[in-house]
Design a protein around this motif. Structure first.
Motif, PDB file in Angstrom:
ATOM      1  N   ALA A  80       0.821  -1.210   0.000  1.00 40.17           N
ATOM      2  CA  ALA A  80       0.000   0.000   0.000  1.00 40.17           C
ATOM      3  C   ALA A  80       0.852   1.257   0.000  1.00 40.17           C
ATOM      4  O   ALA A  80       2.004   1.249   0.444  1.00 40.17           O
ATOM      5  CB  ALA A  80      -0.902   0.002   1.232  1.00 40.17           C
ATOM      6  N   TRP A  81       0.238   2.344  -0.506  1.00 41.46           N
ATOM      7  CA  TRP A  81       0.835   3.685  -0.419  1.00 41.46           C
ATOM      8  C   TRP A  81       0.043   4.507   0.580  1.00 41.46           C
ATOM      9  O   TRP A  81      -1.194   4.372   0.648  1.00 41.46           O
ATOM     10  CB  TRP A  81       0.757   4.408  -1.770  1.00 41.46           C
ATOM     11  N   PRO A  82       0.719   5.396   1.306  1.00 41.19           N
ATOM     12  CA  PRO A  82      -0.029   6.318   2.162  1.00 41.19           C
ATOM     13  C   PRO A  82      -0.723   7.383   1.315  1.00 41.19           C
ATOM     14  O   PRO A  82      -0.279   7.696   0.209  1.00 41.19           O
ATOM     15  CB  PRO A  82       1.059   6.948   3.044  1.00 41.19           C
ATOM     16  N   MET A  83      -1.795   7.926   1.854  1.00 48.21           N
ATOM     17  CA  MET A  83      -2.528   8.979   1.162  1.00 48.21           C
ATOM     18  C   MET A  83      -2.865  10.080   2.166  1.00 48.21           C
ATOM     19  O   MET A  83      -3.285   9.802   3.282  1.00 48.21           O
ATOM     20  CB  MET A  83      -3.819   8.420   0.559  1.00 48.21           C
ATOM     21  N   ASP A  84      -2.657  11.342   1.734  1.00 48.79           N
ATOM     22  CA  ASP A  84      -3.058  12.459   2.580  1.00 48.79           C
ATOM     23  C   ASP A  84      -4.591  12.502   2.594  1.00 48.79           C
ATOM     24  O   ASP A  84      -5.208  12.637   1.532  1.00 48.79           O
ATOM     25  CB  ASP A  84      -2.482  13.763   2.005  1.00 48.79           C
ATOM     26  N   PRO A  85      -5.196  12.392   3.760  1.00 45.10           N
ATOM     27  CA  PRO A  85      -6.660  12.276   3.776  1.00 45.10           C
ATOM     28  C   PRO A  85      -7.372  13.563   3.372  1.00 45.10           C
ATOM     29  O   PRO A  85      -8.519  13.512   2.931  1.00 45.10           O
ATOM     30  CB  PRO A  85      -6.967  11.920   5.242  1.00 45.10           C
TER      31      PRO A  85
END
Ligand code: FES
Length: 206
Positions: A80-85
């Motif tokens: 997975a990649w992180p995402m800015d919410p």
């Protein structure tokens, strides 16, 4: 000229030469440093941080949020990649953000992993601490992460400690939270990602 004067003059010349060479060395370092392209931080390459959610990195569900439902109990893991919410920017521009997320019964974890997990979910770096390959394989029968490059083995139930192969240290973990069913970063990675020191230099040469 007395012998003492010759000696002290020679000492002065040697000192000047040494200083000159030292300065030249320093200058070349600065020049080299100046010529090295600076890595520009973009929203996509921001490091993972507290509050980021995660999206699936590959396969038919690529881009979908990582939730409890996407994580089968006992593995396998999800890359997975992180995402800015807030901005919804997926931080896939920095390879060191690539994460592996897995879920176990919390009672199977050692104390440290249990403390940093939530509802049995824990997030690790997917970058091998040996020479930086992606830890992409899963040994389902042993429930172990496998780095295919040199057969590095990590145990996700024991803080991704190394249980085989050449990696020198565990995969970094982060404090993991689950909020509204979604996996959320409760911190950045708790230790350096990927190879460090001499191993990082070796990596640069391969
Ligand atoms: S890079 Fe992973 S075991 Fe060598």
């Amino acid at each position: 000229m007395s012998k003492k004067n010759v000696t002290s003059r020679r000492a002065v010349i040697q000192a000047s030469l040494g200083a000159g060479l030292g300065l030249a060395g320093l200058s070349s370092l600065f020049i080299a440093g100046g010529l090295r392209p600076k890595k520009e931080i973009t929203p996509e390459s921001e490091p993972i941080k507290e509050g980021d959610t995660f999206v699936i990195a590959q396969g038919p569900d690529k881009g979908k949020p990582v939730t409890l439902d996407t994580l089968p109990l006992g593995g396998p893991f999800v890359l997975a990649w992180p995402m800015d919410p807030k901005t919804k920017v997926v931080k896939s521009g920095e390879r060191n953000n690539l994460s592996m997320i897995i879920r176990f019964n919390p009672d199977e974890y050692d104390a440290e992993t249990k403390k940093n997990s939530d509802q049995g979910v824990i997030v690790y770096s997917a970058i091998c601490t040996h020479l930086g390959c992606t830890v992409s394989d899963w040994l389902a029968d042993q429930k172990i992460f496998l780095c295919p490059c040199h057969k590095g083995l990590y145990d996700p139930r024991q803080g991704a400690k190394v249980v085989g192969g050449p990696p020198p240290r565990p995969l970094p973990m982060l404090v993991t939270k689950v909020s509204g069913g979604k996996v959320v970063a409760g911190s950045g990675f708790l230790s350096p990602v990927g190879p460090v020191g001499a191993l990082a230099r070796n990596k640069a040469q391969v």
